[in-house]
Design an enzyme around this catalytic site. Sequence first.
Site, short mmCIF file in Angstrom:
data_model
loop_
_atom_site.label_atom_id
_atom_site.label_comp_id
_atom_site.label_asym_id
_atom_site.label_seq_id
_atom_site.Cartn_x
_atom_site.Cartn_y
_atom_site.Cartn_z
N ASP A 338 0.82 -1.22 0.00
CA ASP A 338 0.00 0.00 0.00
C ASP A 338 0.85 1.26 0.00
OD1 ASP A 338 0.87 -0.85 2.58
OD2 ASP A 338 -0.39 0.71 3.48
N GLU A 339 0.26 2.33 -0.46
CA GLU A 339 0.79 3.69 -0.32
C GLU A 339 2.28 3.80 -0.66
OE1 GLU A 339 -1.92 5.63 3.18
OE2 GLU A 339 -0.31 4.32 3.83
N ALA A 340 2.66 3.18 -1.78
CA ALA A 340 4.08 3.24 -2.16
C ALA A 340 4.34 4.51 -2.97
CB ALA A 340 4.44 1.98 -2.95
#
Length: 587
Positions: A338-340
């Site tokens: 997530d949220e890279a």
Amino acid sequence: MKKLFARRLGRALAVLALIGAGTPLTQADAATPALQSIVPAPVSVTPAAGVAFPLVATTKIVTEAGSAPARQVGDYLAGVLRPSTGFALPVSDAPASVPSDSIALLLSGAPVSVGAQGYQLVSTASSVTVRATTADGLFAGVQTLRQLLPGRVESPTAQPGPWSVPGATVVDYPRFAYRGAMLDVARHFHPVSTVKRYLDQLAQYKINNLHLHLADDQGWRIQIDSWPRLTTYGGSTQVGGGAGGYYTKAQYTDIVNYAASRHITIIPEIDMPGHVNAALASYAELNCNGVAPALRTDTAVGYSSLCISKDVTYTFVADVLRELAALTPGPYLHIGGDEASATSQADYLAFMNKVLPLVAATGKSAVGWHDIAKASLPASASPQFWGTSTSDAGVSTAVSRGSKVILSPANKAYLDMKYNSSTPIGLSWAGYIEVQDAYNWNPGSYLSGVGESAVRGVESPLWTETVVKPADIDYLAFPRLAAHAELGWSPWSTHDWTAFRTRLGAQAPRWVAQGITFYRSSQVAWDTGGTTNPGTCTDPAWSASQVYTGGNVVSHNGHKWTAQWWTQGEEPGTTGQWGVWKDNGVC
Ligand code: NGO
């Protein structure tokens, strides 16, 4: 109307059943007939009028002869019932026919419909017989049996009887094979004892997976022998700068085994390629510039990334996944994803294309936050949806390629969201989630392109930026966890907010007996009767229109409350022990 009538009839029958057996009724038993109070709602409950099973000092537990897993379930049940009843409840192999005055846990004779995880429970005047095809099913049946006894049975200390199980036949099995919860032990570290406590709570509601978020920017929490500084350095702090901590392999194995004894599978998560500051801080070579950043204790997201172009990154990932798989009897490894935001789109895809085969090489299937569906996933990989919308192109493409989805929509399933604006802990980026919001959605038709058969199950994540101690977990998880458990287990035909809030309210005496400091949502009519803490609330009842000042004492929902400062219209309990009303306990 028909439904309401059936409910009332069922209620009357259950009360009659108890009276018919000549068992004295306590007020609480009468107020919340046990057969109508089971959470999650069973597939079918047929009361046996005029019948009840008395649990007495001579009652014994018999389990499928020669089956160690069945015996373990019997021992677990005895362990639950002994402290409060004070009865010996010996556990032994079942003879050919079920003896009188016994609770039997048998691996034969269950209806085919119960499948691998369901059970049939039949209670008569002389026995309670749970039948299933697996020990998982027996364990689920035992959770139902607990709820058929008065809430005070959950007390760790001796309680007054009598103890009676209403006569009935329950046939029950889950809607989804996967019912999950997640605990973030990276933002704030939570010791083994806290995880075990949570496992006990999850098991009661037939949740069978606990996903542990073991690494994030602020801390690395699982010993990896080939990269020891991950824990000795990377595990040395947490959000807010406390001491952090980590699990040794022995401690982690203890968690896995304890979970197995509660029929729960542990799913380990190492978040990557983002959310990795603790790893980057521990090993300079994992950084593209070869320089280790400082440890971080703030809650910013999206700033860290593994170095996608370096070979050592994949040596690192392969080592971690190999050691993690060796600690994991379950089928899944969770790789985050997530949220890279600090990783370019091309790098993200290149990374996932290398890492997904590394997961497969361990013999496990990958789970990842649904961002991983940007890559082309093998059918064995499960995206875990955490968005706030009701569609995601990547997820529906993954489903069309055969993947199954785990549903954790942040605005419904995130246990770390506040209930309302005055909830003292929690976040609100996905909105406030009151109990009714947590309950009112249908996992089988929630996401476009993701029908019932494409759903692996429902999972309730508890992120811990603001969650420090067990009471914080209790407060955010209860009662919403029970709502999610019902979405994951019960057939949609039983979904009914009005009925649910009554059944949920009936759980209160259990939670009080277990010391769970739950959020007393005003949406729920909490059952404050019962004899767990005999005594009366003698202080004046709280009134919404009355003005109170610091030191005023009132009774509300069976608790005694003291106002800390001026207040009007704020209901005691809706802001927990941190709000204007200080909870002085049950009266
Ligand atoms: C997001 C974020 C986490 C936060 C959480 C807080 C996911 C999958 N990534 O969920 O890092 O802790 O919200 O609610």
